[in-house]
Write a protein that holds these residues in place. Structure first.
Motif, PDB file in Angstrom:
ATOM      1  N   ARG A  34     -14.177  -3.097   7.145  1.00  0.00           N
ATOM      2  CA  ARG A  34     -15.204  -2.242   6.541  1.00  0.00           C
ATOM      3  C   ARG A  34     -16.107  -3.076   5.643  1.00  0.00           C
ATOM      4  N   MET A  35     -17.318  -3.342   6.093  1.00  0.00           N
ATOM      5  CA  MET A  35     -18.189  -4.211   5.296  1.00  0.00           C
ATOM      6  C   MET A  35     -19.473  -3.512   4.868  1.00  0.00           C
ATOM      7  N   GLY A  36     -19.740  -3.589   3.571  1.00  0.00           N
ATOM      8  CA  GLY A  36     -21.020  -3.147   3.029  1.00  0.00           C
ATOM      9  C   GLY A  36     -21.819  -4.363   2.583  1.00  0.00           C
ATOM     10  N   SER A  37     -21.435  -4.930   1.447  1.00  0.00           N
ATOM     11  CA  SER A  37     -22.198  -6.015   0.809  1.00  0.00           C
ATOM     12  C   SER A  37     -22.687  -7.095   1.770  1.00  0.00           C
ATOM     13  N   VAL A  59     -20.632  -0.204   6.295  1.00  0.00           N
ATOM     14  CA  VAL A  59     -20.517   0.782   5.216  1.00  0.00           C
ATOM     15  C   VAL A  59     -21.924   1.087   4.678  1.00  0.00           C
ATOM     16  N   TRP A  88     -14.332   9.344   2.972  1.00  0.00           N
ATOM     17  CA  TRP A  88     -13.019   9.289   2.312  1.00  0.00           C
ATOM     18  C   TRP A  88     -13.031   9.745   0.854  1.00  0.00           C
ATOM     19  N   HIS A 120      -7.089  -0.425   0.753  1.00  0.00           N
ATOM     20  CA  HIS A 120      -8.229  -1.166   0.212  1.00  0.00           C
ATOM     21  C   HIS A 120      -7.672  -2.168  -0.799  1.00  0.00           C
ATOM     22  N   ALA A 152     -12.557  -5.392   3.211  1.00  0.00           N
ATOM     23  CA  ALA A 152     -13.991  -5.150   3.046  1.00  0.00           C
ATOM     24  C   ALA A 152     -14.696  -6.509   3.138  1.00  0.00           C
ATOM     25  N   SER A 153     -15.857  -6.646   2.506  1.00  0.00           N
ATOM     26  CA  SER A 153     -16.654  -7.868   2.700  1.00  0.00           C
ATOM     27  C   SER A 153     -15.918  -9.145   2.343  1.00  0.00           C
ATOM     28  N   LYS A 203     -22.501   3.753   2.485  1.00  0.00           N
ATOM     29  CA  LYS A 203     -22.385   4.680   1.347  1.00  0.00           C
ATOM     30  C   LYS A 203     -23.468   4.374   0.318  1.00  0.00           C
ATOM     31  N   TYR A 231     -26.300   1.278  -0.029  1.00  0.00           N
ATOM     32  CA  TYR A 231     -26.423   0.388  -1.184  1.00  0.00           C
ATOM     33  C   TYR A 231     -27.886   0.329  -1.658  1.00  0.00           C
ATOM     34  N   ARG A 262      -6.104   3.472  -6.834  1.00  0.00           N
ATOM     35  CA  ARG A 262      -7.203   4.452  -6.829  1.00  0.00           C
ATOM     36  C   ARG A 262      -6.749   5.668  -6.033  1.00  0.00           C
TER      37      ARG A 262
HETATM   38  C1  LIG Z   1     -17.266   0.282  -0.679  1.00  0.00           C
HETATM   39  C2  LIG Z   1     -16.086   0.129   0.164  1.00  0.00           C
HETATM   40  C3  LIG Z   1     -16.082  -0.810   1.198  1.00  0.00           C
HETATM   41  C4  LIG Z   1     -17.184  -1.832   1.388  1.00  0.00           C
HETATM   42  O1  LIG Z   1     -17.068  -2.799   0.366  1.00  0.00           O
HETATM   43  P1  LIG Z   1     -17.927  -4.138   0.376  1.00  0.00           P
HETATM   44  O2  LIG Z   1     -17.222  -5.030  -0.575  1.00  0.00           O
HETATM   45  O3  LIG Z   1     -19.295  -3.781  -0.099  1.00  0.00           O
HETATM   46  O4  LIG Z   1     -17.933  -4.664   1.745  1.00  0.00           O
HETATM   47  C5  LIG Z   1     -14.989  -0.826   2.048  1.00  0.00           C
HETATM   48  N1  LIG Z   1     -13.962   0.022   1.885  1.00  0.00           N
HETATM   49  C6  LIG Z   1     -13.916   0.917   0.885  1.00  0.00           C
HETATM   50  C7  LIG Z   1     -12.739   1.828   0.766  1.00  0.00           C
HETATM   51  C8  LIG Z   1     -14.968   0.997  -0.021  1.00  0.00           C
HETATM   52  O5  LIG Z   1     -14.922   1.875  -1.029  1.00  0.00           O
END
Ligand SMILES: *Cc1c(COP(=O)(O)O)cnc(C)c1O
Length: 388
Positions: free
Chosen positions: A236-239, A35, A85, A183, A220-221, A37, A41, A151
């Protein structure tokens, strides 16, 4: 060395790549969506996305279409899925369709706008063809179901209509059902398990209505790391990818991850002050003894919270010193006692923790927030310096 920067966010591309590789192995056989976005980060989406693709990541999450378009323009071709999204209510989706962006959709209104966009893109490509026959640019759609976060996902009472219409549009050749997702609220394991059950039920109902999804995604993370049974096909991983710890009391290192961003600045001014002297706005700090204070040229415009004056330290020559007095927009002061400090010395606010500095997770704890907020708050005027 004539490196004369004032403030800088160093982004360690090797660390990012190592985190991705580690996470890809961890979530396998599920795939990793990196991720990116919010400008990755705060790290810089264009540069990091290229690294992710090079590391073999085939899914990138951009949130907004604009960011997906920027990544396509930067050379990321449609062999790499870009998942968006969040849209304006008036989004036209035409560019998204022609650039084969994967679209997370939650409402009938979005679905209809996407269908219109497909027709218009197909018309432009083959103006003489009749109806949908010539459509070879079906939209790539992932249906988003609300499983408790409340959401954007489709609510339970909207789900059947959304699926029914999507199946209809798929049969007409206007879209391809690439995925279904939700999510998690991450409020508790029990509640996340309940959400996973709601997603499974929504998928089952959608299949009864004729839908067949290529990928299912939920985590996610945090849950992607902690709850292997919820990973489904795609995580789906960002952090985690940025080395930002997401579980209380667990460091990035505990998880085999390395913090990617290091925030530094150079001392701009050093002054000797007498005991009792107040410093910075409002004199919230008065020197308890004769001491030396040093000016660090980053402030809240650069992402250093005003709350950081209570207990946050920065590292200088391997030692930690407290932020004293008010953090201003462009600067703050540290009290270095009688230690020798010079203008130009490098101060590390946070980083991997290898030079005595706090990690972003520790910094975040001290100001009562999370590492994601710290990294995404590092202002645009802080140059990003990429090292690998
Ligand atoms: C931001 C987001 C993520 C990533 O989240 P992290 O906790 O940073 O891994 C995944 N899915 C959705 C829908 C998000 O908004």
């Amino acid at each position: 060395m004539t490196d004369t920067y004032l403030r800088r966010a160093t982004v360690d591309l090797e660390a990012y790549r190592a985190n991705l590789t580690h996470l890809q192995r961890l979530v396998a056989p599920a795939e990793l969506m990196a991720v990116v976005k919010a400008d990755a980060y705060g790290h810089g989406a264009t540069t990091l996305a290229a690294v992710a693709v090079d590391a073999g990541v085939r899914w990138l999450g951009t949130l907004e279409l604009q960011n997906a378009h920027e990544l396509r323009a930067s050379g990321i071709g449609d062999g790499i899925a870009l998942f968006a999204w969040q849209y304006s209510p008036h989004e036209s989706f035409e560019r998204a369709v022609s650039e084969k962006i994967d679209l997370g959709l939650s409402t009938l209104a979005q679905l209809e706008r996407v269908a219109l966009a497909v027709v218009s893109v197909a018309d432009a490509l083959a103006p003489d063809a009749v109806g949908g026959a010539a459509v070879d640019v079906p939209a790539l759609v992932h249906l988003n179901v609300d499983t408790g976060l409340h959401r954007d996902g489709a609510s339970a009472d909207e789900w059947e209509a959304l699926v029914t219409r999507a199946v209809e549009l798929e049969r007409a050749g206007l879209l391809r059902l690439r995925g279904v997702y939700s999510h998690l609220a991450e409020a508790s394991d029990e509640e996340d398990t309940e959400s996973a059950g709601l997603l499974a039920a929504a998928i089952e109902r959608a299949e009864e209505l004729g839908a067949a999804f290529e990928v299912r995604h939920l985590t996610a993370s945090s849950a992607g790391m902690e709850r292997p049974e919820l990973r489904l096909d795609l995580v789906r991983m960002g952090s985690n990818t940025y080395g930002i710890p997401v579980t209380d009391g667990v460091s990035a290192a505990d998880r085999g991850l390395v913090p990617v961003m290091t925030l530094t600045a150079r001392i701009a001014r050093v002054k000797r002050i007498a005991a009792g002297t107040g410093v910075s706005y409002d004199y919230t700090y008065r020197a308890p003894r004769d001491t030396t204070i040093a000016l660090v040229p980053v402030g809240y415009a650069d992402g250093v919270s005003r709350r950081a004056q209570n207990g946050v330290t920065v590292a200088l020559r391997g030692k930690r010193y407290p932020i004293v007095g008010r953090v201003a927009m462009d600067q703050f002061l540290i009290d270095v006692g009688d230690d020798p400090v010079e203008v130009g010395d490098v101060v590390t606010l946070f980083g991997p923790g290898t030079a005595g500095e706090l990690t972003v997770g520790e910094w975040a704890d001290l100001v009562g927030t999370i590492g994601e907020e710290i990294c995404t708050s590092v202002g645009a005027r802080v140059p990003r310096a990429y090292v690998s």
